[in-house]
Every structure is written in structure tokens, then in C-alpha cells.
Design a protein around this motif. Structure first.
Motif, mmCIF file in Angstrom:
data_model
loop_
_atom_site.group_PDB
_atom_site.id
_atom_site.type_symbol
_atom_site.label_atom_id
_atom_site.label_comp_id
_atom_site.label_asym_id
_atom_site.label_seq_id
_atom_site.Cartn_x
_atom_site.Cartn_y
_atom_site.Cartn_z
ATOM 1 N N SER A 257 0.805 -1.215 0.000
ATOM 2 C CA SER A 257 0.000 0.000 0.000
ATOM 3 C C SER A 257 0.841 1.271 0.000
ATOM 4 N N THR A 258 2.088 1.183 0.459
ATOM 5 C CA THR A 258 2.965 2.361 0.510
ATOM 6 C C THR A 258 4.046 2.335 -0.559
ATOM 7 N N ASN A 259 3.974 1.371 -1.484
ATOM 8 C CA ASN A 259 5.053 1.192 -2.456
ATOM 9 C C ASN A 259 5.303 2.452 -3.287
ATOM 10 N N GLN A 260 4.235 3.076 -3.763
ATOM 11 C CA GLN A 260 4.394 4.233 -4.648
ATOM 12 C C GLN A 260 5.032 5.419 -3.941
ATOM 13 N N ILE A 261 4.564 5.717 -2.726
ATOM 14 C CA ILE A 261 5.128 6.868 -2.023
ATOM 15 C C ILE A 261 6.579 6.608 -1.635
ATOM 16 N N ARG A 262 6.906 5.354 -1.334
ATOM 17 C CA ARG A 262 8.299 5.044 -0.999
ATOM 18 C C ARG A 262 9.187 5.090 -2.243
ATOM 19 N N ALA A 263 8.629 4.713 -3.397
ATOM 20 C CA ALA A 263 9.382 4.831 -4.648
ATOM 21 C C ALA A 263 9.660 6.295 -4.981
ATOM 22 N N LYS A 264 8.688 7.167 -4.715
ATOM 23 C CA LYS A 264 8.898 8.596 -4.931
ATOM 24 C C LYS A 264 9.995 9.128 -4.002
ATOM 25 N N ALA A 265 9.973 8.662 -2.757
ATOM 26 C CA ALA A 265 11.009 9.086 -1.812
ATOM 27 C C ALA A 265 12.379 8.573 -2.252
ATOM 28 N N ARG A 266 12.443 7.346 -2.788
ATOM 29 C CA ARG A 266 13.710 6.803 -3.292
ATOM 30 C C ARG A 266 14.223 7.671 -4.440
ATOM 31 N N ARG A 267 13.312 8.062 -5.314
ATOM 32 C CA ARG A 267 13.685 8.934 -6.436
ATOM 33 C C ARG A 267 14.340 10.219 -5.926
ATOM 34 N N GLU A 268 13.712 10.861 -4.937
ATOM 35 C CA GLU A 268 14.253 12.114 -4.422
ATOM 36 C C GLU A 268 15.575 11.896 -3.694
ATOM 37 N N TYR A 269 15.683 10.799 -2.988
ATOM 38 C CA TYR A 269 16.940 10.499 -2.303
ATOM 39 C C TYR A 269 18.060 10.280 -3.308
#
Length: 290
Positions: free
Chosen positions: A266-278
């Protein structure tokens, strides 16, 4: 007044913390952007994935193509006899999406999730991640035992269909399922996909790109150290810039508690966005994602 760069510097530890747990397809759908700015070391892409910014990086020699392959796959969907029409619809949806590297619209995603009884609590927007996880579980079950638990659910009429099984290039057919097809207890529908896949690497990571192409597509793999199945998958993941947690999630060695799995999906997309920014904030450092 604080600059945007300063804000991003302050947010970097937060991005890192959010994206630290394993992510399925951790760089999707940001591969082209991350490759173009030098944040991702190696990527597997199709010609349609190449954005103007990435093409500019390729033209400048900052990003180098290290391999190309025409990829053909043959899939089989085992399904109930009363689901022939829907199975045909689902196979058409999937073959079109996979052949053209396109996402599904909301209605199509819902149809795929419902037909294969994917866990709806994980979110329809991640249909491709969910389906490939189910396909991987399907395949691993067949490799480890001829008795695949969900096959029983299908044979008992509790499921519409099983996740597509790739049956070319030595992938196993299931004796129990095939015998059930022959006896007309269930049906099977085959479909094919074909696409051009390309491996790109940062100019400083060309050798890694060549190794990835060799290991992933068995083209010249004899030129590299022989690895067992686990270590080979782990090496490919490392070359792609996956973290240890990403690989643990992929391999099923962490996050397998049912409650945790639902939270992860359920949190995969938001964590992928955070990975992108990191990763974007880390481009001045090593190209791998620590």
C-alpha cells in the motif's frame, strides 16, 4: 531565504528513511529521469522509454547502450471453463500492455486484479507489481513442488484463473494442471509478447552494464564468474542499483508477515517517490543506491 537545494538537503534523511524498506521495482517509473541525471547506474529499458533528456545524455556519451535483445515470451493462463471470454479479454489486455510497454487504465487494472484474485488491499494502481509477484510465487511453487496450492483452488472452482505462467525457455508446465486441461476439467489460454529491450549504463559503469546484459539475458555470461541462482539474482539486483532491502523483498526473505506485506504494497508508490528524491539528492556521490 532558504533555497530549494537547502530544503532538499534537509529532507534527504527523511527521503532515505522512507525509502529504506524494500521496494518492488524501486525505480519505476523514474528510470529514464534517474539515468538522464546520472543517479541510476544501469537500467533495462525499451526504445519507447527513452525521453528527450535521456536521449540527450546518450548523444553526449554520458549514458551508453551496452546491449539489445528482441525478447519473446510465451505465457499460459489456466482458468475455469466458464471463464473463457474473460480469460481472452485479460490476455488481450496484458499482451497489449506488455508488448507496448503501456500502463493499464483504472478499469483494466481492476479487471486484472479481480480475475487473478490479487489482494485488493494492496492497491490496484500497483497491478503490474502485484501480478508479477503472484507470477513469481506461481513459478517458484511449481519449481519446488508439482502440487501448487492455488491450483487446488482453481480446480475446486474457487478462483477464476491463475497468474500467467511463462512456459517457454524451459519453464515448467504443471502436470496436474495439464492433465486437468486434457480432461477438460479446466481450460488454458496462451498468449505471446514481443518487445525490444535495451540495457543502458552510465559512462563510468559500462562494464557493469555489459555484465548485467550477459547475466540477465545469458549473452556471453561465460565471460563472468559463475554464480548460483540466488547469487546471480542478487548480482543483477546490485548492478541495477537495488538496495539489500529491495532484493530481500524481491526474494521473499523479509517483510513476509501478512500485515507487513499489505503495508509494503500500500505504501510502495510513495516510498518509490522518496527513493527517487533520495537518489537525485545523492548524485554527487557514488552512483549506487546505498
Amino acid at each position: 531565504m532558504m533555497s530549494w537545494r537547502s530544503y532538499k538537503t534537509l529532507l534527504k534523511p527523511i527521503f532515505k528513511a522512507i525509502s529504506k524498506p524494500g521496494i518492488g521495482n524501486p525505480h519505476t517509473p523514474y528510470e529514464a529521469e534517474l539515468m538522464a541525471i546520472g543517479a541510476k547506474p544501469v537500467a533495462i529499458m525499451s526504445p519507447s522509454d527513452i525521453t528527450p533528456d535521456l536521449q540527450l545524455a546518450i548523444d553526449k556519451g554520458d549514458v551508453v547502450k551496452t546491449g539489445e535483445k528482441l525478447f519473446r515470451e510465451h505465457f499460459r493462463i489456466y482458468h475455469r471453463n466458464d471463464q473463457n471470454a474473460e480469460a481472452a479479454l485479460i490476455s488481450n489486455i496484458l499482451s497489449h500492455a506488455w508488448n507496448n510497454h503501456e500502463d493499464l487504465n483504472e478499469q483494466q487494472a481492476e479487471q486484472v486484479v479481480a480475475f487473478f484474485a490479487l489482494d485488493s488491499t494492496k492497491g490496484n494502481s500497483d497491478w503490474n507489481v502485484l501480478l508479477h509477484a503472484e507470477m513469481s510465487e506461481h513459478l517458484n511453487s511449481l519449481k519446488n513442488s508439482d502440487r501448487y496450492l492455488k491450483a487446488g483452488l482453481l480446480l475446486e472452482g474457487h478462483m477464476k484463473g491463475l497468474a500467467p505462467l511463462r512456459i517457454d525457455e524451459g519453464y515448467p508446465e504443471n502436470r496436474r494442471l495439464e492433465e486437468s486441461v486434457q480432461s477438460r476439467r479446466i481450460s488454458a489460454l496462451d498468449f505471446n509478447t514481443e518487445s525490444c529491450v535495451q540495457v543502458y549504463a552510465q559512462a563510468a559503469k559500462v562494464e557493469d552494464g555489459r555484465e548485467l546484459f550477459a547475466r540477465y539475458y545469458s549473452e556471453g555470461v561465460e565471460d563472468y564468474t559463475e554464480l548460483d541462482n540466488f547469487e546471480s539474482h542478487k548480482r543483477v539486483a546490485h548492478l541495477l542499483g537495488f538496495t539489500e532491502n529491495d532484493f530481500a523483498w524481491f526474494w521473499g526473505t523479509k517483510y513476509q508477515n501478512p500485515v507487513i506485506k499489505r503495508l509494503m504494497y500500500s505504501t510502495n508508490q510513495i516510498r518509490a517517490k522518496a527513493r527517487r528524491e533520495y537518489m537525485k539528492s545523492n548524485i554527487s556521490h557514488d552512483l549506487s543506491c546505498e
